[in-house]
Design an enzyme around this catalytic site. Structure first.
Site, PDB file in Angstrom:
ATOM      1  N   HIS A  64       8.413 -32.228   5.990  1.00 13.97           N
ATOM      2  CA  HIS A  64       8.552 -31.610   7.322  1.00 13.97           C
ATOM      3  C   HIS A  64       7.290 -31.861   8.130  1.00 13.97           C
ATOM      4  O   HIS A  64       6.316 -32.403   7.618  1.00 13.97           O
ATOM      5  CB  HIS A  64       8.925 -30.131   7.224  1.00 13.97           C
ATOM      6  CG  HIS A  64       7.898 -29.234   6.606  1.00 13.97           C
ATOM      7  ND1 HIS A  64       7.466 -29.365   5.302  1.00 13.97           N
ATOM      8  CD2 HIS A  64       7.197 -28.188   7.115  1.00 13.97           C
ATOM      9  CE1 HIS A  64       6.577 -28.433   5.035  1.00 13.97           C
ATOM     10  NE2 HIS A  64       6.387 -27.707   6.133  1.00 13.97           N
ATOM     11  N   HIS A  83       4.926 -29.908   9.609  1.00 14.31           N
ATOM     12  CA  HIS A  83       3.733 -29.045   9.696  1.00 14.31           C
ATOM     13  C   HIS A  83       2.462 -29.822   9.358  1.00 14.31           C
ATOM     14  O   HIS A  83       2.481 -30.697   8.487  1.00 14.31           O
ATOM     15  CB  HIS A  83       3.882 -27.828   8.779  1.00 14.31           C
ATOM     16  CG  HIS A  83       4.788 -26.771   9.343  1.00 14.31           C
ATOM     17  ND1 HIS A  83       5.397 -25.810   8.571  1.00 14.31           N
ATOM     18  CD2 HIS A  83       5.180 -26.543  10.630  1.00 14.31           C
ATOM     19  CE1 HIS A  83       6.127 -25.020   9.360  1.00 14.31           C
ATOM     20  NE2 HIS A  83       6.024 -25.457  10.602  1.00 14.31           N
ATOM     21  N   ASP A 141      -0.118 -29.333   7.703  1.00 13.80           N
ATOM     22  CA  ASP A 141      -0.626 -29.388   6.327  1.00 13.80           C
ATOM     23  C   ASP A 141       0.259 -30.257   5.425  1.00 13.80           C
ATOM     24  O   ASP A 141       0.069 -30.299   4.210  1.00 13.80           O
ATOM     25  CB  ASP A 141      -0.789 -27.973   5.738  1.00 13.80           C
ATOM     26  CG  ASP A 141       0.510 -27.184   5.696  1.00 13.80           C
ATOM     27  OD1 ASP A 141       1.289 -27.239   6.668  1.00 13.80           O
ATOM     28  OD2 ASP A 141       0.761 -26.514   4.673  1.00 13.80           O
ATOM     29  N   HIS A 142       1.217 -30.965   6.023  1.00 13.44           N
ATOM     30  CA  HIS A 142       2.057 -31.893   5.257  1.00 13.44           C
ATOM     31  C   HIS A 142       1.997 -33.321   5.803  1.00 13.44           C
ATOM     32  O   HIS A 142       2.423 -34.255   5.136  1.00 13.44           O
ATOM     33  CB  HIS A 142       3.507 -31.377   5.220  1.00 13.44           C
ATOM     34  CG  HIS A 142       3.595 -30.044   4.532  1.00 13.44           C
ATOM     35  ND1 HIS A 142       4.039 -29.903   3.236  1.00 13.44           N
ATOM     36  CD2 HIS A 142       3.223 -28.808   4.934  1.00 13.44           C
ATOM     37  CE1 HIS A 142       3.948 -28.621   2.887  1.00 13.44           C
ATOM     38  NE2 HIS A 142       3.464 -27.939   3.903  1.00 13.44           N
ATOM     39  N   HIS A 182      12.883 -23.190   6.940  1.00 12.80           N
ATOM     40  CA  HIS A 182      11.434 -23.131   7.189  1.00 12.80           C
ATOM     41  C   HIS A 182      11.136 -23.837   8.517  1.00 12.80           C
ATOM     42  O   HIS A 182      10.481 -23.284   9.393  1.00 12.80           O
ATOM     43  CB  HIS A 182      10.710 -23.793   6.023  1.00 12.80           C
ATOM     44  CG  HIS A 182       9.220 -23.829   6.165  1.00 12.80           C
ATOM     45  ND1 HIS A 182       8.446 -22.693   6.123  1.00 12.80           N
ATOM     46  CD2 HIS A 182       8.349 -24.862   6.355  1.00 12.80           C
ATOM     47  CE1 HIS A 182       7.164 -23.040   6.270  1.00 12.80           C
ATOM     48  NE2 HIS A 182       7.082 -24.343   6.414  1.00 12.80           N
ATOM     49  N   ASP A 215       8.050 -26.903   1.701  1.00 17.25           N
ATOM     50  CA  ASP A 215       7.851 -25.465   1.903  1.00 17.25           C
ATOM     51  C   ASP A 215       9.183 -24.715   1.939  1.00 17.25           C
ATOM     52  O   ASP A 215       9.286 -23.645   2.544  1.00 17.25           O
ATOM     53  CB  ASP A 215       7.102 -25.206   3.222  1.00 17.25           C
ATOM     54  CG  ASP A 215       5.636 -25.580   3.131  1.00 17.25           C
ATOM     55  OD1 ASP A 215       5.183 -25.980   2.049  1.00 17.25           O
ATOM     56  OD2 ASP A 215       4.941 -25.460   4.167  1.00 17.25           O
ATOM     57  N   HIS A 223       2.936 -25.968  -2.077  1.00 17.34           N
ATOM     58  CA  HIS A 223       1.761 -25.091  -2.179  1.00 17.34           C
ATOM     59  C   HIS A 223       1.635 -24.444  -3.551  1.00 17.34           C
ATOM     60  O   HIS A 223       2.634 -24.229  -4.249  1.00 17.34           O
ATOM     61  CB  HIS A 223       1.852 -23.946  -1.153  1.00 17.34           C
ATOM     62  CG  HIS A 223       1.714 -24.380   0.265  1.00 17.34           C
ATOM     63  ND1 HIS A 223       0.528 -24.347   0.952  1.00 17.34           N
ATOM     64  CD2 HIS A 223       2.633 -24.868   1.145  1.00 17.34           C
ATOM     65  CE1 HIS A 223       0.708 -24.780   2.189  1.00 17.34           C
ATOM     66  NE2 HIS A 223       1.980 -25.110   2.338  1.00 17.34           N
TER      67      HIS A 223
HETATM   68 FE    FE Z   1       2.886 -25.898   4.190  1.00 24.71          FE
HETATM   69 ZN    ZN Z   2       5.350 -25.733   6.303  1.00 28.60          ZN
END
Ligand code: FE
Ligand code: ZN
Length: 239
Positions: A54, A56, A58-59, A112, A131, A169
């Site tokens: 996805h 985001h 942090d990905h 999400h 996530d 995570h």
């Molecule tokens: Fe994340």
């Molecule tokens: Zn995420």
């Protein structure tokens, strides 16, 4: 195929799938480029593909730099083509993505985010759930509805029980506290908590989990109806 777990940022995991027959690799959700580059340095591994679950930050944080450095091809969901940096290959729900010796079924699992997908490497019996499904938990619902998340988890639940789960995570310990609070008599859960505490003390990831373990222990997968699921999700948001 060999999987390497690369810890990134605070509690993210990126994963390398390495084909030992030709030293080609894919990275799943590179949060940042540096830990990936550090791992690849002085190894004869070619980072061919960047797979995103996805959009985001942090990905996808490492997408551009890795693409530039290694000439990798960025792969992600069609619906997220505007927000996955450097995207080259647009995936559809239920399609099989195949490149070199890599082969994964793509499943659209919104909740999400609206464009979240998972990558099921069915030959290896491995799924990358980003996530959406965590060990002993599930993702927060940012862009979707409770129903969408509930249905998405059902899709993941239906994979073969021995499938290994690699999620985005390291939240397992915190998630376990929530599960045991609302499912205090669950013996499989108690056993899993003992095991994961040992891993954490030893400085090891609690990942991968398996579909079987999550079916037995993860309260969000054990819940059979949408109403209870929604209530649990709300409780977890404030846990
Ligand atoms: Fe994340
Ligand atoms: Zn995420």
């Amino acid at each position: 195929m060999r999987i390497e777990i690369i810890p990134c940022l605070q509690d993210n995991y990126s994963y390398l799938i390495i084909d030992d027959t030709n030293n080609f690799a894919c990275v799943i959700d590179p949060s940042e480029s540096e830990p990936i580059i550090n791992f690849l340095e002085n190894k004869n591994i070619k980072l061919k593909y960047i797979l995103n679950t996805h959009h985001h930050y942090d990905h996808i944080g490492g997408n551009q730099e890795l693409k530039k450095k290694y000439g990798s091809v960025v792969v992600g969901f069609k619906g997220d083509s505007k927000r996955i940096p450097g995207i080259d290959i647009l995936l559809k729900d239920n399609q099989i993505w195949k490149a070199e010796n890599f082969e994964a079924k793509i499943m659209h699992i919104p909740g999400h985010t609206s464009g979240h997908i998972c990558y099921h490497f069915f030959k290896e019996k491995i799924v990358f759930t980003g996530d959406t499904l965590f060990s002993l938990g599930c993702g927060r619902i940012f862009e979707g509805t409770y129903k969408e998340m509930f249905e998405s988890l059902k899709i993941i639940k239906s994979l073969p029980e021995e499938t290994k789960i690699y999620c985005g995570h390291e939240y397992t310990l915190n998630n376990s506290k929530f599960c045991i609070k609302y499912d205090p008599e669950n013996q499989s859960l108690k056993k899993k908590i003992e095991n994961l505490k040992k891993k954490i003390v030893a400085g090891l990831p609690t990942i991968p989990s398996t579909i079987k373990e999550e079916l037995d222990c993860n309260i969000f997968l054990r819940t059979q109806d949408l109403e209870t699921f929604s209530k649990l999700r709300d409780l977890k948001d404030n846990f």
